[in-house]
Design an enzyme around this catalytic site. Structure first.
Site, PDB file in Angstrom:
ATOM      1  N   CYS A  49       0.793  -1.242   0.000  1.00 58.39           N
ATOM      2  CA  CYS A  49       0.000   0.000   0.000  1.00 58.39           C
ATOM      3  C   CYS A  49       0.822   1.288   0.000  1.00 58.39           C
ATOM      4  O   CYS A  49       0.235   2.380  -0.026  1.00 58.39           O
ATOM      5  CB  CYS A  49      -0.967   0.051   1.191  1.00 58.39           C
ATOM      6  SG  CYS A  49      -2.191  -1.270   1.207  1.00 58.39           S
ATOM      7  N   ASP A  50       2.147   1.205   0.017  1.00 53.15           N
ATOM      8  CA  ASP A  50       2.920   2.456   0.002  1.00 53.15           C
ATOM      9  C   ASP A  50       4.288   2.234  -0.650  1.00 53.15           C
ATOM     10  O   ASP A  50       5.326   2.605  -0.091  1.00 53.15           O
ATOM     11  CB  ASP A  50       3.090   2.988   1.427  1.00 53.15           C
ATOM     12  CG  ASP A  50       3.410   4.484   1.461  1.00 53.15           C
ATOM     13  OD1 ASP A  50       3.150   5.176   0.448  1.00 53.15           O
ATOM     14  OD2 ASP A  50       3.907   4.965   2.504  1.00 53.15           O
ATOM     15  N   ILE A  51       4.272   1.643  -1.842  1.00 59.17           N
ATOM     16  CA  ILE A  51       5.517   1.433  -2.579  1.00 59.17           C
ATOM     17  C   ILE A  51       5.972   2.767  -3.175  1.00 59.17           C
ATOM     18  O   ILE A  51       5.263   3.405  -3.941  1.00 59.17           O
ATOM     19  CB  ILE A  51       5.321   0.393  -3.699  1.00 59.17           C
ATOM     20  CG1 ILE A  51       4.998  -0.976  -3.091  1.00 59.17           C
ATOM     21  CG2 ILE A  51       6.552   0.310  -4.590  1.00 59.17           C
ATOM     22  CD1 ILE A  51       6.113  -1.558  -2.242  1.00 59.17           C
ATOM     23  N   THR A  89       0.616   7.165  -0.709  1.00 60.35           N
ATOM     24  CA  THR A  89       1.192   8.475  -1.007  1.00 60.35           C
ATOM     25  C   THR A  89       0.713   8.945  -2.363  1.00 60.35           C
ATOM     26  O   THR A  89       0.818   8.216  -3.349  1.00 60.35           O
ATOM     27  CB  THR A  89       2.736   8.393  -1.007  1.00 60.35           C
ATOM     28  OG1 THR A  89       3.177   7.918   0.273  1.00 60.35           O
ATOM     29  CG2 THR A  89       3.353   9.762  -1.265  1.00 60.35           C
TER      30      THR A  89
END
Length: 250
Positions: A49-51, A89
């Site tokens: 969920c936040d690569i 992000t």
């Protein structure tokens, strides 16, 4: 990790610590393998969920390690998707996050694709110009990739065009497939891994509608901002027609 984050190597102006192209390519492949493990080989599917470059750490040999699982979502193998509040992000968020629908591991695929563009150019995908306008790299690179132009012109200028034409082309095509608007049109990370290894060919991708959307909506564009609540004000209405999704692999 001895070599810090990928972010620290991509977005600085130092000339004595530049990642060469081969190292960047191996980093891209290593991240793909890590995501294959999370999505397909763990007991449960883990959606990171936040690569983004800040969450990729590099060991002494510049082998990438996916870090910061604070926003990760665990999905049982009996489920294919999960409904949750928006997390991640901006600039790396897949359209389904913004639309408030259930997400799958393909959300990580989208983020990975956005990060691939930054590996190539060595800059954030969105840059503000002196006249306050914005340059959106995925839009800028589209014509070069689609028309078979000077692919090395897309490389980080600090590399002085020292890179493999075949590898840069392959990464750019993979990146466009990864950021397709339709979830089913994006490849799995195992397919991405095979493409980067050279065991699977990749066809020319269509340019996603969202690429043009971001380019047209620069007044409201916030590229780098953490978010943990639903952002309904930037939901996008899109008309995708009745055409069937194209396949990334051939």
């Amino acid at each position: 990790m001895p070599n810090g984050s990928l972010h620290s190597h991509l977005f600085h102006e130092k000339q004595d610590d530049i990642l060469n192209w081969e190292t960047r390519y191996q980093i891209a492949l290593g991240i793909a393998r890590g995501l294959v493990y999370l999505h397909e080989k763990c007991r449960h599917c883990i959606i990171h969920c936040d690569i983004k470059p800040e969450n990729i750490l590099l060991d002494a040999d510049f082998c990438p390690k996916i870090a910061d699982f604070g926003l990760a979502k665990v999905v049982g193998r009996e489920f294919s998707r999960v409904l949750t509040t928006i997390r991640g992000t901006r600039g790396y968020l897949a359209p389904e996050w913004l639309a408030g629908v259930a997400v799958t591991a393909k959300a990580d695929v989208f983020s990975y694709g956005m990060m691939l563009f930054e590996l190539v150019t060595g800059k954030r995908n969105v840059e503000q110009n002196e006249d306050s306008s914005f340059t959106f790299f995925p839009n800028l690179a589209a014509s070069v990739v689609m028309e078979g132009g000077d692919i090395l012109s897309l490389l980080d200028s600090r590399l002085k065009r020292e890179g493999s034409v075949d590898q840069v082309t392959r990464i750019c095509k993979v990146a466009y497939w990864c950021i397709q608007d339709e979830v089913d049109s994006r490849p799995t990370m195992s397919q991405v891994e095979q493409i980067l290894e050279g065991s699977l060919d990749v066809s020319n991708p269509p340019i996603p509608q969202s690429v043009q959307f971001f380019c047209d909506d620069t007044e409201n564009l916030v590229f780098f901002e953490s978010s943990s609540t639903r952002c309904s004000e930037i939901q996008r209405n899109s008309s995708n027609g009745d055409s069937q999704p194209k396949d990334a692999c051939s």
